[in-house]
Design an enzyme around this catalytic site. Structure first.
Site, PDB file in Angstrom:
ATOM      1  N   GLU A 200      -6.598   2.037  -3.404  1.00  0.00           N
ATOM      2  CA  GLU A 200      -5.141   1.985  -3.522  1.00  0.00           C
ATOM      3  C   GLU A 200      -4.673   0.549  -3.770  1.00  0.00           C
ATOM      4  O   GLU A 200      -3.579   0.318  -4.291  1.00  0.00           O
ATOM      5  CB  GLU A 200      -4.554   2.487  -2.204  1.00  0.00           C
ATOM      6  CG  GLU A 200      -3.109   2.885  -2.271  1.00  0.00           C
ATOM      7  CD  GLU A 200      -2.770   3.763  -1.087  1.00  0.00           C
ATOM      8  OE1 GLU A 200      -3.084   4.965  -1.143  1.00  0.00           O
ATOM      9  OE2 GLU A 200      -2.216   3.258  -0.117  1.00  0.00           O
TER      10      GLU A 200
ATOM     11  N   HIS B 112     -11.489  12.359   0.549  1.00  0.00           N
ATOM     12  CA  HIS B 112     -11.621  10.963   0.938  1.00  0.00           C
ATOM     13  C   HIS B 112     -11.642  10.736   2.437  1.00  0.00           C
ATOM     14  O   HIS B 112     -12.393   9.919   2.931  1.00  0.00           O
ATOM     15  CB  HIS B 112     -10.441  10.212   0.317  1.00  0.00           C
ATOM     16  CG  HIS B 112     -10.432   8.750   0.592  1.00  0.00           C
ATOM     17  ND1 HIS B 112     -11.426   7.913   0.156  1.00  0.00           N
ATOM     18  CD2 HIS B 112      -9.542   7.957   1.261  1.00  0.00           C
ATOM     19  CE1 HIS B 112     -11.153   6.662   0.529  1.00  0.00           C
ATOM     20  NE2 HIS B 112     -10.033   6.675   1.220  1.00  0.00           N
TER      21      HIS B 112
ATOM     22  N   ARG C  51      -2.956  10.488   6.299  1.00  0.00           N
ATOM     23  CA  ARG C  51      -3.136   9.089   6.719  1.00  0.00           C
ATOM     24  C   ARG C  51      -2.573   8.142   5.667  1.00  0.00           C
ATOM     25  O   ARG C  51      -2.721   8.373   4.468  1.00  0.00           O
ATOM     26  CB  ARG C  51      -4.631   8.810   6.879  1.00  0.00           C
ATOM     27  CG  ARG C  51      -4.963   7.350   7.036  1.00  0.00           C
ATOM     28  CD  ARG C  51      -6.434   7.139   7.277  1.00  0.00           C
ATOM     29  NE  ARG C  51      -7.250   7.218   6.080  1.00  0.00           N
ATOM     30  CZ  ARG C  51      -7.529   6.181   5.280  1.00  0.00           C
ATOM     31  NH1 ARG C  51      -7.008   4.986   5.528  1.00  0.00           N
ATOM     32  NH2 ARG C  51      -8.314   6.338   4.235  1.00  0.00           N
TER      33      ARG C  51
ATOM     34  N   PHE D 293       0.856  -1.181   0.000  1.00  0.00           N
ATOM     35  CA  PHE D 293       0.000   0.000   0.000  1.00  0.00           C
ATOM     36  C   PHE D 293       0.896   1.237   0.000  1.00  0.00           C
ATOM     37  O   PHE D 293       2.071   1.166   0.363  1.00  0.00           O
ATOM     38  CB  PHE D 293      -0.883  -0.011   1.266  1.00  0.00           C
ATOM     39  CG  PHE D 293      -2.353  -0.196   0.976  1.00  0.00           C
ATOM     40  CD1 PHE D 293      -2.801  -1.094   0.027  1.00  0.00           C
ATOM     41  CD2 PHE D 293      -3.305   0.546   1.673  1.00  0.00           C
ATOM     42  CE1 PHE D 293      -4.160  -1.263  -0.221  1.00  0.00           C
ATOM     43  CE2 PHE D 293      -4.667   0.383   1.435  1.00  0.00           C
ATOM     44  CZ  PHE D 293      -5.088  -0.512   0.478  1.00  0.00           C
TER      45      PHE D 293
ATOM     46  N   LEU E   3     -14.511   5.823  -5.392  1.00  0.00           N
ATOM     47  CA  LEU E   3     -13.118   5.419  -5.185  1.00  0.00           C
ATOM     48  C   LEU E   3     -12.686   4.212  -6.008  1.00  0.00           C
ATOM     49  O   LEU E   3     -13.424   3.241  -6.136  1.00  0.00           O
ATOM     50  CB  LEU E   3     -12.916   5.073  -3.707  1.00  0.00           C
ATOM     51  CG  LEU E   3     -11.440   4.900  -3.347  1.00  0.00           C
ATOM     52  CD1 LEU E   3     -10.786   6.249  -3.184  1.00  0.00           C
ATOM     53  CD2 LEU E   3     -11.273   4.063  -2.099  1.00  0.00           C
TER      54      LEU E   3
ATOM     55  N   GLN F  27      -7.797  14.486   3.495  1.00  0.00           N
ATOM     56  CA  GLN F  27      -7.052  13.694   2.516  1.00  0.00           C
ATOM     57  C   GLN F  27      -7.787  13.624   1.183  1.00  0.00           C
ATOM     58  O   GLN F  27      -8.973  13.270   1.152  1.00  0.00           O
ATOM     59  CB  GLN F  27      -6.859  12.282   3.044  1.00  0.00           C
ATOM     60  CG  GLN F  27      -6.160  11.377   2.043  1.00  0.00           C
ATOM     61  CD  GLN F  27      -5.683  10.098   2.701  1.00  0.00           C
ATOM     62  OE1 GLN F  27      -6.443   9.157   2.847  1.00  0.00           O
ATOM     63  NE2 GLN F  27      -4.427  10.073   3.093  1.00  0.00           N
TER      64      GLN F  27
ATOM     65  N   ARG G 178      -0.522   9.191  -0.235  1.00  0.00           N
ATOM     66  CA  ARG G 178      -1.623   9.795  -1.003  1.00  0.00           C
ATOM     67  C   ARG G 178      -1.466  11.290  -1.233  1.00  0.00           C
ATOM     68  O   ARG G 178      -1.847  11.792  -2.285  1.00  0.00           O
ATOM     69  CB  ARG G 178      -2.941   9.530  -0.278  1.00  0.00           C
ATOM     70  CG  ARG G 178      -3.323   8.101  -0.388  1.00  0.00           C
ATOM     71  CD  ARG G 178      -4.602   7.821   0.318  1.00  0.00           C
ATOM     72  NE  ARG G 178      -4.843   6.386   0.236  1.00  0.00           N
ATOM     73  CZ  ARG G 178      -5.723   5.737   0.963  1.00  0.00           C
ATOM     74  NH1 ARG G 178      -6.473   6.377   1.835  1.00  0.00           N
ATOM     75  NH2 ARG G 178      -5.885   4.439   0.823  1.00  0.00           N
TER      76      ARG G 178
ATOM     77  N   HIS H 247      -7.828  11.477  -2.113  1.00  0.00           N
ATOM     78  CA  HIS H 247      -7.328  10.204  -2.645  1.00  0.00           C
ATOM     79  C   HIS H 247      -7.081  10.415  -4.129  1.00  0.00           C
ATOM     80  O   HIS H 247      -7.947  10.948  -4.834  1.00  0.00           O
ATOM     81  CB  HIS H 247      -8.388   9.125  -2.413  1.00  0.00           C
ATOM     82  CG  HIS H 247      -7.886   7.728  -2.613  1.00  0.00           C
ATOM     83  ND1 HIS H 247      -7.447   7.275  -3.826  1.00  0.00           N
ATOM     84  CD2 HIS H 247      -7.748   6.701  -1.753  1.00  0.00           C
ATOM     85  CE1 HIS H 247      -7.060   6.008  -3.703  1.00  0.00           C
ATOM     86  NE2 HIS H 247      -7.230   5.637  -2.449  1.00  0.00           N
TER      87      HIS H 247
END
Ligand SMILES: Cc1cc2nc3c(=O)[nH]c(=O)nc-3n(C[C@H](O)[C@H](O)[C@H](O)COP(=O)(O)OP(=O)(O)OC[C@H]3O[C@@H](n4cnc5c(N)ncnc54)[C@H](O)[C@@H]3O)c2cc1C
Length: 563
Positions: A246, A342, A377, A117, A243, A231, A277, A233
């Protein structure tokens, strides 16, 4: 008057884990109150993975690696004691989920499968194809039913009550009847999720992610923390913001610009598509600004080289979403994408046990901010946060409820909330909920988005104040009591407007670039002046007042962040 020893508001992963923890050891009255049916909670939309250093794929992985990746990913704004707890306890909670029956994908040897990730130095995101949130939520709900958790479904909390020192309870409207109730509770845990919907037209979040608990706490005088950090994304579908996990890049997806170049080599030559991100979203926006976008200002995520079989096995839901909402089959062609709002790094300020500044009031999950994510995050760390800190909040609330008595409460707040709703139902509307909401979403996306600057932020703050004025003239056209979704929308909009204002004011005040907060007019991180958490409280004039508190640094001194 309804009475519970512990009332949990929200039935996503954080609320359900807190409920299980507070139910398991003691025969106290525990209730979970939720505005949507529990298994419709937003946790169920999580796709890609939950992080834990199980070392199933890379035997060298350790929780200390996970700790460092989290702190570095946060651009050094995470509190390191909190991040240590989260990463150290991660293997334990993931195994607990496994023992409760959560069907994780498996390696060939039968261990829990893990994938790479963004921003992680080792592959540690445990997954279940691309539906990990769905399986976690259902597992927790089943356990809740098994342990006799009492659910109040389709109730919406309106206000939080305390005597300045200790919790008294909440008021909530029963959507099925339209009646407002006082619910007395020794302890209340707010687990109401994030506020990504303040970017209404450009977000991956569910309709209900309107930050209700955070706004209610703010109006009740509790400080809310680091709200300017939102955040984005990088891989939202171009037209809807839905979405694409990831996990798609974790499986080996490439990011391409309109010229077909793998542009991440310019920005993160080592990590490429698996940079954190904030960095990847900025890179996408920079390509667009440099004129290297596709025809609709998008860039592309290419999965076709992974092959049909792998896409169908590992990313089946992603493929369906792409076909349904973008008309593109990733087996055949690249997916058009744009960054999408996100995740809310900020939220209700808590200590390591989820305790807020008022005794007996707790917050957990995306609604809370113990500060494990800081300014950015890492993917896979939110599902972990909700398990770890949902559990801790539940444990601590149990202890508190066991040792404390009820604080007397009257029905004054219930009467005020009933009156507020009655006046919204009277007469014809001056302004439309839909127009205000769209206006808020557009201005947040344009002026408080991936790139920010002082001029736009000032204008955003003033436009939000105008929208607040317009909101005062909103009247509900639908006069029915039961399941009045127009009323629900109005109550949610009130919460979003309050929070959008705090986000914009915090972003204007923070004159540096850190993590997801990028100021074109202050492009550098400034540890000397801004290595601090922002605390917002509602002033007497109803506007946010800011204060700053130090970041807890125990192990890793801040240094330059490269990938
Ligand atoms: C599309 C998507 C994919 C994601 N994928 C991942 C991933 O792969 N890995 C990862 O770590 N994170 C992921 N995340 C983030 C993660 O899913 C969320 O941060 C997390 O699930 C939040 O859980 P929660 O329990 O705090 O809140 P939620 O699951 O959002 O639940 C909130 C609850 O509060 C209730 N509620 C809200 N307001 C009220 C009110 N006024 N009254 C009563 N009840 C109320 C709701 O009914 C709901 O039950 C993803 C996020 C999105 C948007």
């Amino acid at each position: 008057m309804l009475t519970y020893d512990i009332l949990i508001v929200g039935s996503g992963g954080a609320g359900l884990y807190a409920a299980l923890e507070s139910r398991m050891e003691e025969d106290l009255q525990v209730g979970v109150l939720t505005k949507v049916y529990p298994t419709r909670s937003h946790t169920g939309a999580a796709q890609g993975g939950v992080n834990a250093a199980l070392a199933n794929l890379d035997p060298t992985d350790t929780w200390q690696d996970h700790w460092f990746d989290t702190v570095k990913g946060s651009d050094y704004l995470a509190d390191q004691d909190a991040a240590e707890i989260m990463t150290r306890e991660a293997p334990m909670v993931v195994r607990e989920m496994e023992h409760w029956g959560c069907p994780f994908s498996r390696t060939d040897e039968g261990k829990i499968a893990q994938r790479p990730f963004g921003g992680a130095s080792k592959p540690r995101a445990c997954f279940s194809a691309d539906k990990v949130g769905h399986v976690m939520l259902h597992t927790l709900y089943e356990q809740g039913i098994r342990h006799g958790v009492n659910f109040l479904n389709e109730w919406q909390v309106l206000s939080l009550m305390h005597d300045g020192q200790r919790c008294q309870g909440v008021t909530a409207i029963n959507t099925q009847t339209g009646r407002v109730h006082t619910i007395q509770a020794k302890a209340v845990i707010l687990a109401t999720g994030g506020h990504g919907r303040i970017y209404w037209t450009r977000t991956s979040n569910a309709l209900g992610n309107t930050g209700d608990g955070t706004a209610i706490a703010y109006r009740a005088g509790l400080p809310i923390k680091d709200m300017e950090f939102i955040q984005f994304h990088p891989t939202g579908l171009r037209r809807t913001g839905i979405l694409v996990s990831e996990g798609a890049r974790g499986e080996g997806g490439f990011l391409l610009n309109g010229l077909g170049e793998r542009f991440m080599s310019r920005y993160a030559p080592e990590k490429m598509e698996l940079g954190p991100r904030d960095l990847v979203s900025r890179s996408c926006e920079t390509e667009v600004r440099a004129g290297r976008a596709g025809p609709e200002g998008e860039v592309f995520l290419d999965l076709a080289h992974l092959g049909r079989e792998r896409i169908l096995e590992r990313l089946p839901q992603i493929r369906e979403l792409c076909i349904e909402f973008e008309g593109v089959d990733p087996i055949e062609e690249p997916i058009p994408i744009k960054p999408t709002a996100h995740y809310s790094m900020g939220g209700i300020h808590t200590d390591l046990n989820g305790q807020t500044s008022i005794e007996g009031i707790y917050a957990a999950g995306e609604a809370g901010c113990v500060s494990v994510h800081g300014a950015n995050r890492l993917g896979g760390n939110s599902l972990l946060d909700i398990l770890i800190f949902g559990r801790r909040a539940g444990k601590h609330a149990l202890e508190y409820a066991r040792n404390n008595s009820f604080v007397p409460v009257d029905t004054g707040q219930e009467e005020a909330d009933t009156q507020m709703i009655a006046s919204m139902m009277e007469g014809d509307s001056g302004a439309s909920i839909a127009d205000i909401r769209r206006g808020m979403g557009n201005l947040m996306a344009e002026k408080v988005g991936v790139y920010r600057n002082g001029k736009d932020l000032e204008s955003a703050v003033s436009e939000l104040a105008d929208l607040q004025e317009q909101f005062k003239t909103v009247r509900i056209q639908d006069k029915t009591k039961a399941f009045n979704t127009e009323l629900v929308a109005a109550l949610e909009l009130k919460n979003m407007l309050d929070l959008a204002e705090v986000v914009a004011v915090g972003a204007l005040e923070r004159k540096e670039s850190r993590g997801a907060h990028t100021r074109e007019d202050h492009p550098e991180r400034d540890d000397e002046n801004w290595l601090a958490h922002t605390m917002a409280a509602m002033g007497d004039d109803g506007r946010p007042k800011l204060d700053f508190t130090p970041v807890t640094i125990t192990e890793f001194e801040p240094k330059a962040r490269t990938y």
